[in-house]
Design a protein around this motif. Structure first.
Motif, PDB file in Angstrom:
ATOM      1  N   UNK A 119      16.749  70.112  30.056  1.00 62.08           N
ATOM      2  CA  UNK A 119      16.280  69.282  28.953  1.00 62.08           C
ATOM      3  C   UNK A 119      14.778  69.482  28.795  1.00 62.08           C
ATOM      4  N   UNK A 120      14.366  69.973  27.655  1.00 60.81           N
ATOM      5  CA  UNK A 120      12.956  70.213  27.394  1.00 60.81           C
ATOM      6  C   UNK A 120      12.197  68.907  27.213  1.00 60.81           C
ATOM      7  N   UNK A 121      12.734  68.032  26.374  1.00 57.60           N
ATOM      8  CA  UNK A 121      12.096  66.738  26.113  1.00 57.60           C
ATOM      9  C   UNK A 121      13.172  65.769  25.651  1.00 57.60           C
ATOM     10  N   UNK A 122      12.969  64.492  25.920  1.00 57.98           N
ATOM     11  CA  UNK A 122      13.930  63.480  25.487  1.00 57.98           C
ATOM     12  C   UNK A 122      13.208  62.304  24.859  1.00 57.98           C
ATOM     13  N   UNK A 123      13.846  61.753  23.837  1.00 53.96           N
ATOM     14  CA  UNK A 123      13.346  60.563  23.161  1.00 53.96           C
ATOM     15  C   UNK A 123      14.464  59.530  23.188  1.00 53.96           C
ATOM     16  N   UNK A 124      14.484  58.726  24.239  1.00 56.68           N
ATOM     17  CA  UNK A 124      15.573  57.775  24.406  1.00 56.68           C
ATOM     18  C   UNK A 124      16.872  58.505  24.652  1.00 56.68           C
ATOM     19  N   UNK A 125      17.855  58.252  23.788  1.00 59.60           N
ATOM     20  CA  UNK A 125      19.159  58.902  23.943  1.00 59.60           C
ATOM     21  C   UNK A 125      19.163  60.316  23.377  1.00 59.60           C
ATOM     22  N   UNK A 126      18.109  60.653  22.639  1.00 58.02           N
ATOM     23  CA  UNK A 126      18.044  61.984  22.029  1.00 58.02           C
ATOM     24  C   UNK A 126      17.408  62.966  23.000  1.00 58.02           C
ATOM     25  N   UNK A 127      18.105  64.042  23.276  1.00 64.96           N
ATOM     26  CA  UNK A 127      17.612  65.065  24.204  1.00 64.96           C
ATOM     27  C   UNK A 127      17.558  66.417  23.514  1.00 64.96           C
TER      28      UNK A 127
END
Length: 268
Positions: free
Chosen positions: A11-19
């Motif tokens: 996973x490069x980056x995650x925003x809450x549930x968004x990966x």
């Protein structure tokens, strides 16, 4: 012996549930880089670029659908015949490059039938973009710790810590480097001939070099097919042979065009 320990988060980056995964970013980069190559080719040959968006759509769908079906039916047919709905579960992983290649060939067949352009003319030029596409995809496989090589004690062996603690051939990088060299060779051939390239030369060269590399790298890959085979060659190697033969035929026919007394190779 010290080996590189590879344990990067997919996973490069995650925003809450968004990966956002590395694989997705590199796959998108592969598509965009191929598109830029095609734009450069169209510009070089003074061809309008408006049709490229449509062509891109055919190619992307051909790759994804063909690669998925190739994985399901080439490498684990019994499972997917028993669980046909799992064919749609592409998010669970499983794409086969041989299937992707067939998917593109069929998709371009539909494209040229609708848009009345030369089949080989497009495939020749797409071969250049596809080689570069393969570099990004195999790098994505490396980051994901998938398509593993067999164990090895060579100095450049890699330990994929997310899988186990065994040093292995970085088979993904072998392929990525091979595709980069193939891209450079095809680009050199294209610059030599440009619009006067005999039909089939670039595609044939791509098939010969790509599936020779694939055949060799398969010998240091872990078994991917879910079934056993009585053949000495694995599934990936057997699937490479028809593509290689097709490449030989295309190159022979292309050189016959070069040696013909009079030919207009620029005709599309």
């Amino acid at each position: 012996m010290e080996h590189l320990i590879w344990n990067i988060d997919p996973v490069l980056v995650s925003f809450g549930a968004i990966k956002i995964h590395w694989y997705g970013v590199l796959f998108a980069s592969a598509i965009l880089s191929g598109l830029q190559v095609m734009k450069w080719i169209y510009k070089t040959e003074n061809i309008e670029q408006e049709s490229l968006d449509t062509l891109l759509g055919y190619v992307v769908f051909g790759i994804i659908i063909g690669a998925r079906l190739g994985h399901c039916f080439f490498y684990d047919p019994s499972y997917y015949f028993a669980n046909p709905m799992k064919i749609l579960a592409i998010w669970e992983g499983g794409l086969a490059s041989h299937g992707g290649g067939l998917g593109v060939i069929l998709a371009i067949g539909l494209y040229v039938k609708k848009h009345k352009v030369s089949y080989l003319w497009i495939l020749d030029r797409l071969a250049i973009a596809t080689a570069l596409f393969g570099v990004f995809v195999r790098c994505a496989n490396f980051i994901n710790s998938e398509i593993l090589g067999v164990t090895s004690n060579l100095p450049w062996a890699v330990v994929f810590a997310r899988i186990d603690n065994l040093p292995r051939h970085p088979a993904q990088l072998y392929e990525a480097i091979s595709y980069l060299f193939i891209f450079i060779i095809l680009l050199g051939l294209y610059k030599k001939f440009k619009s006067h390239s005999p039909k089939g030369l670039l595609l044939g060269t791509f098939l010969i070099l790509t599936f020779t590399a694939r055949f060799l790298v398969e010998s240091v890959k872990q078994k991917q097919a879910a079934y056993s085979s009585e053949f000495m060659l694995n599934t990936g190697q057997m699937l490479s042979i028809p593509f290689f033969i097709a490449g030989i035929i295309l190159v022979i026919l292309a050189y016959k065009q070069l040696n013909a007394p009079s030919i207009n190779t620029n005709k599309k």
